[in-house]
Design a protein around this motif. Structure first.
Motif, mmCIF file in Angstrom:
data_model
loop_
_atom_site.group_PDB
_atom_site.id
_atom_site.type_symbol
_atom_site.label_atom_id
_atom_site.label_comp_id
_atom_site.label_asym_id
_atom_site.label_seq_id
_atom_site.Cartn_x
_atom_site.Cartn_y
_atom_site.Cartn_z
ATOM 1 N N GLY A 184 0.816 -1.207 0.000
ATOM 2 C CA GLY A 184 0.000 0.000 0.000
ATOM 3 C C GLY A 184 0.851 1.258 0.000
ATOM 4 O O GLY A 184 0.557 2.224 -0.726
ATOM 5 N N LEU A 185 1.913 1.281 0.794
ATOM 6 C CA LEU A 185 2.793 2.445 0.839
ATOM 7 C C LEU A 185 3.513 2.655 -0.485
ATOM 8 O O LEU A 185 3.694 3.801 -0.930
ATOM 9 C CB LEU A 185 3.813 2.285 1.971
ATOM 10 C CG LEU A 185 3.261 2.401 3.396
ATOM 11 C CD1 LEU A 185 4.342 2.073 4.415
ATOM 12 C CD2 LEU A 185 2.708 3.808 3.649
ATOM 13 N N VAL A 186 3.928 1.573 -1.123
ATOM 14 C CA VAL A 186 4.575 1.685 -2.436
ATOM 15 C C VAL A 186 3.623 2.344 -3.432
ATOM 16 O O VAL A 186 4.017 3.220 -4.221
ATOM 17 C CB VAL A 186 5.022 0.298 -2.936
ATOM 18 C CG1 VAL A 186 5.441 0.357 -4.414
ATOM 19 C CG2 VAL A 186 6.177 -0.229 -2.089
ATOM 20 N N ILE A 187 2.360 1.933 -3.399
ATOM 21 C CA ILE A 187 1.371 2.534 -4.308
ATOM 22 C C ILE A 187 1.172 4.008 -3.977
ATOM 23 O O ILE A 187 1.181 4.867 -4.875
ATOM 24 C CB ILE A 187 0.032 1.774 -4.217
ATOM 25 C CG1 ILE A 187 0.189 0.345 -4.750
ATOM 26 C CG2 ILE A 187 -1.051 2.515 -5.007
ATOM 27 C CD1 ILE A 187 -1.037 -0.525 -4.549
ATOM 28 N N ILE A 188 1.007 4.330 -2.710
ATOM 29 C CA ILE A 188 0.762 5.723 -2.313
ATOM 30 C C ILE A 188 1.932 6.616 -2.704
ATOM 31 O O ILE A 188 1.737 7.714 -3.256
ATOM 32 C CB ILE A 188 0.496 5.800 -0.798
ATOM 33 C CG1 ILE A 188 -0.890 5.234 -0.465
ATOM 34 C CG2 ILE A 188 0.602 7.244 -0.299
ATOM 35 C CD1 ILE A 188 -1.191 5.165 1.019
ATOM 36 N N PHE A 189 3.155 6.162 -2.433
ATOM 37 C CA PHE A 189 4.319 7.003 -2.693
ATOM 38 C C PHE A 189 4.752 6.989 -4.155
ATOM 39 O O PHE A 189 5.435 7.911 -4.598
ATOM 40 C CB PHE A 189 5.487 6.568 -1.799
ATOM 41 C CG PHE A 189 5.418 7.129 -0.409
ATOM 42 C CD1 PHE A 189 6.095 8.287 -0.070
ATOM 43 C CD2 PHE A 189 4.652 6.508 0.569
ATOM 44 C CE1 PHE A 189 6.021 8.812 1.206
ATOM 45 C CE2 PHE A 189 4.570 7.022 1.851
ATOM 46 C CZ PHE A 189 5.254 8.177 2.173
ATOM 47 N N GLY A 190 4.358 5.960 -4.898
ATOM 48 C CA GLY A 190 4.861 5.841 -6.257
ATOM 49 C C GLY A 190 3.891 6.110 -7.377
ATOM 50 O O GLY A 190 4.301 6.325 -8.517
#
Length: 386
Positions: A143-149
């Motif tokens: 989820g963090l990878v999606i949010i930040f990327g």
């Protein structure tokens, strides 16, 4: 206090705020002609009326992820728990395409289909049902990878093929498709950016396993960290939002430019700002038991019921406003991407707030009745989805 009440209180608050935006959408004089976040033409009260409601969608999605975690944990990660998430996600998408879209447009011909937050939550639950077997930490990291990327996808060229552009929009990009003058499909909430929020919410559900004092502190620290990172990245003004902030005509409008983050689709800075506030609200709500939290819980326990009912109520209020202002029934002409409101109809912002307050209060007894009815009929399968 039951831990799930923390979710209900926070969700109830944003549900109350959400109704303000929809009343403004359908009743405010300039709603069909003016973007309330366009700093070149808006006023500060109108901007803030719209801006505060930005909190709603990401909080809904985040809390849906937390609730999904609690549902899976309650059933000890059994296949039936994942199957329920899958079915619930599909039911939400079906509701978006039918009951919800009719509430938007009041058009029996369904000449406009708008994919909004219910589509995003439904699609997210389908994906979560497939990922729920993974360790919670992995789900959160994804989820963090999606949010930040996902802001990097802005640099990807739009596909030339109509089919490829449509598929891409369902997952990545806001778009409008109008194959004919009599039909339009609006992808307002592409799945991937909102999925990142839901996956982080799913991982965040594990925080509710902690003792009260510890989880309140953790939620507070995470909220402050999210807001701190927002301030840093927004000040640098390089990455995280497609629209950089700028110095405006005065200090107030410069500050508004600083917080004027992009919702469609949600940018990294939008996520950091809104989820930071949501985490602070969760920390405040956790363990709180007073008249206000009990009042908000009534709404928060029946989110889908409230969402559907309030849209129908707002649309009926719009029709009543049009008729009271002297227009005739034949002046109300819903069509493709149109609520059917005559160009001159509408009320000023102060009256929008009065109507909003009256609507929220009027919905309270209905939500209380439905919440009690749902609780007293746990074996009713359909009630689990609405």
């Amino acid at each position: 206090m039951n831990r799930i009440t923390t979710i209900d209180v926070t969700r109830g608050l944003v549900m109350v705020i959400m109704a303000l935006d929809h009343v403004r959408d359908l009743l405010h004089t300039s709603a069909t002609t003016q973007d309330p976040t366009d700093l070149a033409v808006t006023t500060a009260p109108l901007f803030l009326t719209r801006w505060i409601t930005h909190l709603c969608a990401p909080t809904f999605v985040f809390l849906s992820g937390m609730s999904a975690y609690l549902s899976v944990k309650k059933q000890q990660h059994s296949p039936s728990s994942r199957l329920f998430l899958l079915k619930r996600g599909l039911v939400l998408i079906l509701l978006e395409l039918t009951l919800v879209n009719f509430a938007f447009w009041f058009d029996i011909q369904f000449r406009t289909i708008l994919l909004q937050v219910i589509y995003a939550i439904g699609g997210g639950l389908v994906v979560v049902s497939l990922l729920a077997r993974l360790p919670v930490r992995w789900v959160g990291i994804l989820g963090l990878v999606i949010i930040f990327g996902h802001n990097l996808l802005q640099a990807v060229p739009v596909p030339a093929s109509h089919t490829a552009r449509f598929v891409e929009s369902l997952f990545f990009r806001v778009n409008v498709f109008q194959p004919s003058p009599s039909f339009a499909l609006i992808v307002g909430y592409p799945l991937l950016p909102w999925l990142g929020i839901m996956l982080v919410g799913f991982a965040g559900g594990s925080l509710l396993d902690q003792p009260l004092v510890r989880r309140k502190q953790t939620l507070l620290r995470l909220g402050l960290a999210s807001l701190g990172l927002f301030l840093l990245l927004r000040f640098i003004n390089v990455y995280g939002d497609p629209v950089p902030w700028s110095v405006r005509k005065d200090t107030l409008f410069t500050m508004l430019s600083f917080i004027n983050v992009t919702k469609y689709p949600p940018s990294l800075l939008y996520d950091l700002l809104m989820l930071g506030v949501a985490l602070l609200l969760l920390s405040l709500a956790d363990g709180a038991d007073n008249a206000i939290t009990r009042w908000l819980t009534v709404y928060g326990k029946v989110p889908m019921f409230y969402y559907i009912i309030h849209w129908y109520a707002v649309h009926l209020l719009m029709i009543a406003m049009i008729l009271i202002q002297g227009y005739a029934w034949h002046d109300i002409r819903p069509g493709t991407m149109s609520f059917g409101r005559p160009a001159g109809a509408g009320v000023e912002l102060g009256l929008v707030y009065l109507v909003w307050g009256g609507l929220v209060l009027a919905l309270y007894p209905l939500c209380r009745w439905y919440g009690r009815y749902k609780a007293s009929h746990p074996s009713a399968v359909l009630l689990r989805y609405i």
